[in-house]
Design a protein around this motif. Structure first.
Motif, mmCIF file in Angstrom:
data_model
loop_
_atom_site.group_PDB
_atom_site.id
_atom_site.type_symbol
_atom_site.label_atom_id
_atom_site.label_comp_id
_atom_site.label_asym_id
_atom_site.label_seq_id
_atom_site.Cartn_x
_atom_site.Cartn_y
_atom_site.Cartn_z
ATOM 1 N N ARG A 351 25.204 27.688 3.961
ATOM 2 C CA ARG A 351 24.942 26.379 4.536
ATOM 3 C C ARG A 351 25.903 25.323 4.001
ATOM 4 N NH1 ARG A 351 18.723 25.023 4.116
ATOM 5 N NH2 ARG A 351 19.258 26.142 2.225
ATOM 6 N N GLY A 352 26.683 24.730 4.873
ATOM 7 C CA GLY A 352 27.593 23.659 4.479
ATOM 8 C C GLY A 352 28.897 24.133 3.885
ATOM 9 N N THR A 353 29.108 25.455 3.765
ATOM 10 C CA THR A 353 30.349 25.941 3.162
ATOM 11 C C THR A 353 31.410 26.232 4.203
ATOM 12 O OG1 THR A 353 29.694 28.274 3.257
ATOM 13 C CG2 THR A 353 28.998 27.025 1.327
ATOM 14 N N GLY A 354 30.998 26.560 5.420
ATOM 15 C CA GLY A 354 31.958 26.926 6.461
ATOM 16 C C GLY A 354 32.621 28.262 6.214
ATOM 17 N N SER A 355 32.086 29.061 5.293
ATOM 18 C CA SER A 355 32.710 30.336 4.944
ATOM 19 C C SER A 355 32.395 31.409 5.984
ATOM 20 C CB SER A 355 32.226 30.800 3.570
ATOM 21 O OG SER A 355 32.743 32.066 3.254
ATOM 22 N N LEU A 356 33.386 32.264 6.247
ATOM 23 C CA LEU A 356 33.213 33.407 7.131
ATOM 24 C C LEU A 356 33.142 34.716 6.353
ATOM 25 C CD1 LEU A 356 35.773 32.455 9.934
ATOM 26 C CD2 LEU A 356 33.290 32.062 9.910
#
Length: 395
Positions: A351-356
């Motif tokens: 959440r909120g990291t934008g990590s894939l």
């Protein structure tokens, strides 16, 4: 051997007593026996390419230095539980030495003055020194470094930027034996930061449980080329040495001088001993947010040890009561084993990291072959850990 024309010759001293079980008298006896043998075969030692010594105490303070002078062809030199009657400063100068291992030895200081071909170094445990008794001189090819210590309250934290000055270490392992964190996080200047420019792989082994992990972000900020990060969080009673001098606070505090920094090279993050506790989940989120090109996160449950396995096996054979006897079995584990628990944890992470990055939750018996050796575990030990967990369910 005397003509130095033998391509490979290894000599290994294995004493009757293993580990640190030797008395001082036994170490002196073994040391005297080895000195006598080496003096009789002085020319033969000149051709050795590998030499490993354990549980030896030398009466002659200069004998250890003489080994380096005599064994001109050495590629590997290993000491385990060795010392001299008078603690000495061991100055290492050798033209051929490429691997050096010094484990649980008592020297006043080890100075690698001139070792131009040294590529691999292990220096484990400086229990009796407040400061790290190791000095890196001319070691231009040093690429792999292993440091470990069970630090007490009197141990000074190590500033790696000063210690690694003028080296180009690419593969670094730091071990903490479930005790005090002895690394000092730093706010690096440009002049200091170049020390970590070549670092590609970092292993942080046996970090004590329950303490904030923010300090480990120091390495991400300091090492922009870091590709693989391994962490093992473990509070195993068999590893912890109870001592009144051990500091109750094993953690270390560090606040990043750079807010919202980004790391562009880290591809793999492996965390062994993961539990669904807030400080661990928060730390994984922190790594996910910083490492913008992170591909895989491997979260493993806690590993146990062979000592616990042996205790359980013996108790089961004798129908003994094991609960309370083997702390490694009874430690509470909050690892998300079920799919439902894993989904719950994952919702708290990206959440909120934008990590894939893909997050893998794995039991220890599923550990990938390349991960085990990085944290000091063979695949056999991993299988033993899985057997221990099964035995624990039967208690």
């Amino acid at each position: 051997m005397a003509t130095l024309k033998v391509e490979k010759a290894e000599f290994t001293v294995l004493t009757q007593q293993k580990g640190r079980g030797c008395s001082i008298d036994e170490m002196v006896k073994f040391g005297t026996r080895f000195v006598s043998f080496s003096n009789e075969c002085h020319n033969a030692f000149a051709g050795l390419t590998r030499l490993y010594l354990e549980n030896l105490r030398f009466r002659e303070s200069n004998f250890v230095s003489n080994i380096l002078v005599t064994c001109k062809q050495l590629n590997y030199l290993g000491f385990f539980n060795c010392d001299t009657e008078d603690w000495i400063t061991l100055q290492v100068e050798h033209a051929q030495l490429s691997e050096l291992s010094i484990v649980d030895c008592r020297f006043s200081m080890v100075e690698l003055t001139w070792v131009p071909k040294l590529t691999w170094l292990a220096f484990l445990f400086w229990l009796y020194h407040a400061e790290l008794p190791l000095s890196l001189g001319y070691v231009p090819l040093l690429g792999v470094l292993r440091l470990s210590n069970a630090a007490r309250s009197f141990h000074e934290n190590v500033k790696l930027s000063m210690f690694l000055h003028e080296t180009s270490v690419r593969d670094l392992t730091l071990g903490f034996k479930c005790e005090k964190i002895w690394v000092q996080p730093e706010c690096l200047t440009r002049r200091q930061a170049y020390v970590f420019q070549q670092l590609r792989i970092l292993n942080l082994v046996k970090i004590p449980e329950g303490y904030d992990l923010t300090w480990t972000m120091f390495f991400l900020e300091a090492a922009p080329s870091l590709e693989e990060l391994y962490m093992q969080v473990w509070d195993h009673p068999c590893e912890i040495e109870m001592d009144q001098e051990i500091s109750e606070n094993k953690g270390v505090e560090w606040e990043s001088p750079t807010s919202n920094f980004k790391h562009h090279c880290l591809a793999k993050f492996i965390l062994v001993g993961f539990q669904a506790k807030d400080y661990m989940v928060t730390h994984v989120r922190r790594v996910l947010k910083a490492a913008v090109n992170l591909q895989d996160v491997y979260l493993y449950d806690r590993l146990a040890c062979a000592k616990c396995l042996k205790k359980v096996e013996n108790a089961l054979k004798s129908d003994a009561v094991v609960r309370g006897m083997c702390p490694g079995v009874n430690l509470p584990i909050k690892f998300p084993y079920t799919n439902e628990d894993q989904r719950s944890v994952q919702k708290r992470m990206p959440r909120g990291t934008g990590s894939l990055a893909k997050i893998h939750f794995l039991a220890s018996k599923e550990m990938r072959a390349e991960h085990g050796p990085r944290i000091g575990y063979s695949m056999g030990a991993i299988e033993d850990n899985w057997m221990l967990s099964r035995l624990g369910q039967r208690i």
